[in-house]
Structures are given as structure tokens and as C-alpha cells.
Design a protein around this motif. Structure first.
Motif, PDB file in Angstrom:
ATOM      1  N   VAL A   1      -1.328  -0.769   3.189  1.00  0.00           N
ATOM      2  CA  VAL A   1      -1.056   0.318   2.248  1.00  0.00           C
ATOM      3  C   VAL A   1      -0.853  -0.298   0.872  1.00  0.00           C
ATOM      4  O   VAL A   1       0.058  -1.106   0.666  1.00  0.00           O
ATOM      5  CB  VAL A   1       0.187   1.127   2.673  1.00  0.00           C
TER       6      VAL A   1
ATOM      7  N   GLN B   1      -0.489  -0.406  -3.475  1.00  0.00           N
ATOM      8  CA  GLN B   1       0.368   0.213  -4.488  1.00  0.00           C
ATOM      9  C   GLN B   1      -0.239   1.508  -5.026  1.00  0.00           C
ATOM     10  O   GLN B   1       0.468   2.491  -5.244  1.00  0.00           O
ATOM     11  CB  GLN B   1       0.582  -0.758  -5.652  1.00  0.00           C
ATOM     12  N   ASN B   2      -1.552   1.492  -5.247  1.00  0.00           N
ATOM     13  CA  ASN B   2      -2.204   2.601  -5.962  1.00  0.00           C
ATOM     14  C   ASN B   2      -3.123   3.426  -5.074  1.00  0.00           C
ATOM     15  O   ASN B   2      -4.163   3.919  -5.521  1.00  0.00           O
ATOM     16  CB  ASN B   2      -2.975   2.048  -7.165  1.00  0.00           C
ATOM     17  N   TYR B   3      -2.770   3.554  -3.805  1.00  0.00           N
ATOM     18  CA  TYR B   3      -3.413   4.453  -2.838  1.00  0.00           C
ATOM     19  C   TYR B   3      -4.810   4.005  -2.418  1.00  0.00           C
ATOM     20  O   TYR B   3      -5.141   4.020  -1.243  1.00  0.00           O
ATOM     21  CB  TYR B   3      -3.484   5.909  -3.349  1.00  0.00           C
TER      22      TYR B   3
ATOM     23  N   GLN C   1      -0.768  11.531  -2.011  1.00  0.00           N
ATOM     24  CA  GLN C   1      -1.863  10.553  -1.909  1.00  0.00           C
ATOM     25  C   GLN C   1      -1.412   9.298  -1.161  1.00  0.00           C
ATOM     26  O   GLN C   1      -2.150   8.763  -0.329  1.00  0.00           O
ATOM     27  CB  GLN C   1      -2.368  10.182  -3.305  1.00  0.00           C
ATOM     28  N   GLN C   2      -0.192   8.845  -1.429  1.00  0.00           N
ATOM     29  CA  GLN C   2       0.287   7.653  -0.729  1.00  0.00           C
ATOM     30  C   GLN C   2       0.514   7.953   0.749  1.00  0.00           C
ATOM     31  O   GLN C   2       0.288   7.090   1.604  1.00  0.00           O
ATOM     32  CB  GLN C   2       1.567   7.129  -1.383  1.00  0.00           C
TER      33      GLN C   2
ATOM     34  N   ALA D   1      -2.703   7.616   2.361  1.00  0.00           N
ATOM     35  CA  ALA D   1      -2.993   6.189   2.551  1.00  0.00           C
ATOM     36  C   ALA D   1      -2.258   5.641   3.779  1.00  0.00           C
ATOM     37  O   ALA D   1      -2.803   4.808   4.515  1.00  0.00           O
ATOM     38  CB  ALA D   1      -2.602   5.410   1.300  1.00  0.00           C
TER      39      ALA D   1
ATOM     40  N   PRO E   1       4.752   0.251  -1.909  1.00  0.00           N
ATOM     41  CA  PRO E   1       4.101   1.561  -1.771  1.00  0.00           C
ATOM     42  C   PRO E   1       4.658   2.660  -2.659  1.00  0.00           C
ATOM     43  O   PRO E   1       4.030   3.705  -2.796  1.00  0.00           O
ATOM     44  CB  PRO E   1       4.322   1.902  -0.291  1.00  0.00           C
ATOM     45  N   THR E   2       5.817   2.439  -3.283  1.00  0.00           N
ATOM     46  CA  THR E   2       6.389   3.480  -4.148  1.00  0.00           C
ATOM     47  C   THR E   2       6.326   3.111  -5.622  1.00  0.00           C
ATOM     48  O   THR E   2       6.769   3.884  -6.459  1.00  0.00           O
ATOM     49  CB  THR E   2       7.859   3.740  -3.769  1.00  0.00           C
TER      50      THR E   2
ATOM     51  N   LEU F   1       4.735   5.594  -8.143  1.00  0.00           N
ATOM     52  CA  LEU F   1       5.139   6.985  -8.008  1.00  0.00           C
ATOM     53  C   LEU F   1       6.216   7.369  -9.014  1.00  0.00           C
ATOM     54  O   LEU F   1       7.070   6.551  -9.378  1.00  0.00           O
ATOM     55  CB  LEU F   1       5.677   7.249  -6.595  1.00  0.00           C
TER      56      LEU F   1
ATOM     57  N   VAL G   1       7.742   9.427   0.496  1.00  0.00           N
ATOM     58  CA  VAL G   1       7.028   8.281   1.069  1.00  0.00           C
ATOM     59  C   VAL G   1       7.978   7.423   1.898  1.00  0.00           C
ATOM     60  O   VAL G   1       7.657   7.011   3.016  1.00  0.00           O
ATOM     61  CB  VAL G   1       6.364   7.451  -0.045  1.00  0.00           C
TER      62      VAL G   1
END
Length: 262
Positions: free
Chosen positions: A85, A87-89, A145-146, A149, A166-167, A170, A178
Motif C-alpha cells: 500500500v 503513500q499516494n494510492y 481511495q486509500q 488501495a 498510508p496516511t 491524507l 484508514v
């Protein structure tokens, strides 16, 4: 399950990883924390062969691999056992949420479309987006979107999922949704290796915390040990700085997480 020994990586003359060891057992939630530039993201990218380490060994399910000499066939086989996963999807803008989730199943793994669709819908349901299966990325929030992903990562039923901050891309109010999905995966026993700046998440969810600085593992241990009684002065300095600077944001994030579970 997964062990990295003496991983080294340089970009030109700059040593980014200087002999990193890390171990992830089945069911572990290992969080990697540390200042920006400490090598956390490079570590993940080298583990998943998005970057090539110049030295080191990987042990995965008992098989040994030399990181600077591993071949494409072995890399492909290892990637089938993992999810990533970003950072930017990294979603396809011209495909729906469901199509993004199933693309790898259909194209790379040759899963029949009906079977892939069924698996994709189950994965979207797990992240709370079954009702957005036909939406395109531009119709979704960053948090949604995340979550797509994450659904894409879990649909292949990987042995371990790597999360690279992953956040970080955002808005603050979307972070909680998330983290809540990741909490649920952890509760289900999903093995995860997570690079994160979310200190409260690392403290409350991780089974093991690794602190990196300047390309080295400075200290590691259980979350209570690392956050309440760190042994190393550099760890204490980093945590004090983060807690002083981001305590209000962390509290907000935890509230959002709690709110999203009600």
C-alpha cells in the motif's frame, strides 16, 4: 516468516541503509518509526524489490535469497505472497474502484473475471466501500481511495502487507477511516509491516515497534517498552519531539478512529 539481515542501500555516495536487520513473524503488526530521511521507505521498497539493495539477505518462509543477486522469477514469486500500500494510492484513474482491485487478479494472475469480481467485492466490503464499487478515483475522497488501495492489497490474500506511510497524503479528518481499516486487519491476524508517523497507532496497535535513524535500527521492542521506557537516548529524543509537536493531532486522530468505529 520474513527476516531481513544486513540490508544495505546507497544512492550514489549517500548510504541510506547501513546494515538493517528486521524480523516479522506470522500475525505480527510491526511498525517502523523514525525521522524523515532515516531510510524507512527505502527499507520497504527494497524488501519488495521496487529498489535493489546492494547487500543483504532475505529469508521468506524458510527460503533464503541474496538481495543483490535475486532473479526476476524469484522476485515475481515473492511479490505474489505480499501486498503493498503506497503513500499516494497509485490507482488507475480510468478504472472503477472494483476494476482497480481486480486488475492484478485478472491480468497478472489470470483469475477468471467472475471469480475476480466476487473476490473484489468482498475486499471492498471489508474496507467499507462495497457501495462505491463503480465509482472512479476522482469521485472518491483521499481516504476512500486509500481504502481501495488496501482492498487491492488484501484481495490476493497475501501472507504479509507492506504499508508505506498510508496516511501521509491524507487530510487530517480522513486519517481515522484508514487507520480503522488497518486496526480491523490487525485484529483479524493479518501480518503487516508498516512505516508510519502515526505514533498513537503504533503504540496501540503494533505488536513490535522498530525505531530507525540514519539508516540504522537504533532500537526495537514491544510498544510499551519503546514508548514508555526506551533504552536509547536518540529514541527518547525523537519521541519527546514528536509528542510535544503532534500531541493534539494524535489525540484528534484517535478520536476520529474511535468515532468511525461507533
Amino acid at each position: 516468516m520474513l527476516e531481513i539481515k544486513n540490508m544495505k542501500k546507497s544512492f550514489g555516495d549517500m548510504e541510506v541503509l547501513r546494515g538493517v536487520d528486521i524480523k516479522v513473524e506470522k500475525g505480527d503488526v510491526v511498525t517502523v518509526i523514525g525521522p524523515s530521511g532515516s531510510g524507512k521507505t527505502t527499507l520497504l521498497r527494497c524488501i519488495n524489490f521496487l529498489e535493489r539493495a546492494k547487500e543483504g539477505e532475505m529469508i521468506f518462509d524458510g527460503a533464503h535469497y541474496q538481495l543483490n543477486a535475486i532473479g526476476r522469477k524469484d522476485i515475481a514469486a515473492l511479490r505474489k505472497k505480499t501486498g503493498f500500500v503506497f503513500q499516494n494510492y497509485n490507482l488507475f484513474r480510468n478504472k472503477t474502484a472494483l476494476q482497480n482491485v481486480t486488475e492484478g487478479l485478472v491480468v497478472a494472475r489470470k483469475v477468471p473475471k467472475d471469480e475476480a469480481r466476487s473476490a473484489g467485492l468482498k475486499a471492498l466490503e471489508k474496507v467499507g466501500l462495497a457501495n462505491r464499487a463503480d465509482a472512479y478515483p476522482h469521485q472518491l475522497s483521499g481516504g476512500q481511495q486509500q481504502r481501495v488501495a488496501i482492498a487491492r492489497a488484501i484481495v490476493t490474500e497475501p501472507e504479509v502487507i507492506f504499508f508505506d506511510e498510508p496516511t501521509s497524503a491524507l487530510d487530517p479528518e480522513l486519517v481515522g477511516e484508514v487507520l480503522n481499516v488497518m486496526r480491523n486487519l490487525a485484529a483479524e491476524g493479518m501480518t503487516m509491516l508498516i512505516v508510519t508517523h502515526e505514533m498513537q497507532f503504533a503504540r496501540n496497535v503494533a505488536s513490535h515497534v522498530v525505531f530507525m535513524d540514519q539508516g540504522l535500527v537504533v532500537e526495537e521492542g514491544g510498544p510499551e517498552e519503546i514508548f514508555e521506557s526506551p533504552r536509547e537516548a536518540r529514541t527518547r529524543q525523537f519521541l519527546q519531539f514528536i509528542m510535544d509537536r503532534e500531541a493534539p493531532a494524535s489525540v484528534c486522530t484517535e478520536r476520529l478512529v474511535c468515532f468511525s468505529t461507533v
